[in-house]
Design a protein around this motif. Sequence first.
Motif, mmCIF file in Angstrom:
data_model
loop_
_atom_site.group_PDB
_atom_site.id
_atom_site.type_symbol
_atom_site.label_atom_id
_atom_site.label_comp_id
_atom_site.label_asym_id
_atom_site.label_seq_id
_atom_site.Cartn_x
_atom_site.Cartn_y
_atom_site.Cartn_z
ATOM 1 N N ARG A 18 13.101 0.806 3.305
ATOM 2 C CA ARG A 18 12.032 1.673 2.792
ATOM 3 C C ARG A 18 12.500 3.130 2.724
ATOM 4 N N ALA A 21 14.690 3.600 -0.288
ATOM 5 C CA ALA A 21 13.898 3.635 -1.525
ATOM 6 C C ALA A 21 13.205 4.979 -1.694
ATOM 7 N N LEU A 81 18.811 -1.202 -4.123
ATOM 8 C CA LEU A 81 17.478 -0.766 -4.537
ATOM 9 C C LEU A 81 17.120 -1.292 -5.918
ATOM 10 N N ILE A 91 6.606 -1.067 -0.883
ATOM 11 C CA ILE A 91 7.343 -0.019 -1.611
ATOM 12 C C ILE A 91 6.387 0.772 -2.495
#
Length: 319
Positions: A18, A21, A81, A91
């Motif tokens: 996470r 991202a 990603l 996300i």
Amino acid sequence: MEPLLAQLRAAAEPTRLRLLALCARGAFCVSELCAILGQSQPRLSRHLKLLVEAGLLERLPEGANVYVQLAPEADLARQILARLPEDDPTIAADRRASARIAAERAREASEAFRRDGADWDEMRALGLPAAAIEAALLRLLPERLDRLADIGTGTGRLLEVTAPRARAVLGLDASRDMLALARARLAERGIGNASVRLADMYRLPLPDAGFDAATLQMVLHYAEDPAAALAEAARLLRPGGLLLVIDLAPHGRGELLAGMAHLWPGFDDAGMAGWLGAAGCAPLPATTLPGPDDLQVRIWPARRLAVPLAALSESTLTL
């Protein structure tokens, strides 16, 4: 093999994935990441430490804060990603929270500028033809670049304009408030290959010859020593790299010096050519764009020489 395995191990954890991202969308400080992910700072700091040590994220100290963003060479992270589904609920929720953080940044920075009486949007304040200037600049840039540096990036508009042309664009500015606005702009528009960094244009914290292009837009008239600023910008360029200086031509608008703190009433071609030559660049034909009243904008392009002009002159004399 070990560095690759270290990166794979670092990325193979839900919170760290996470974080990757999020940081691919822009730079965030630790407190912002804690707010987005809803986790404690000690726990999140341990995850960030692993990602930085693996070379997937990089730290950008800025005053009392430390920002983190995806490292320029983190190609493995980008490949990972790219496989994340866009509709993944976790996300997507992180993305919405990061957009809220970016909006809050912009609001705070804008209020600070209004409170301090600073007019940060100089193009608009002077009534200059921003769209025409940007189009002319893009015509001078190659269709594809590796890295571009925008010195005195301000609100980051030029990063937004040039990002589609480059693998990575970097904005440098000495104002933390400006950088807050730039980060908000980049995050709101999802420009993942752009980043910003606090820096003095006379002492840029970057190695020699690391960029294909560098820009200084409406910056040089604030410089006490334009020659030194241009020399530092040229230092960043690889041989053959392009330097673009966008600024005002000579004008008689005295109120700009008094009211907007300009140190120079525009620049002429001869003076600019001399400074560029001393910086190790070969000047190219300049472009003029008319503005309001007697204001004109000039774009001075130049190519970084493999051998400085001064050295060429000395070698010619010895033949």
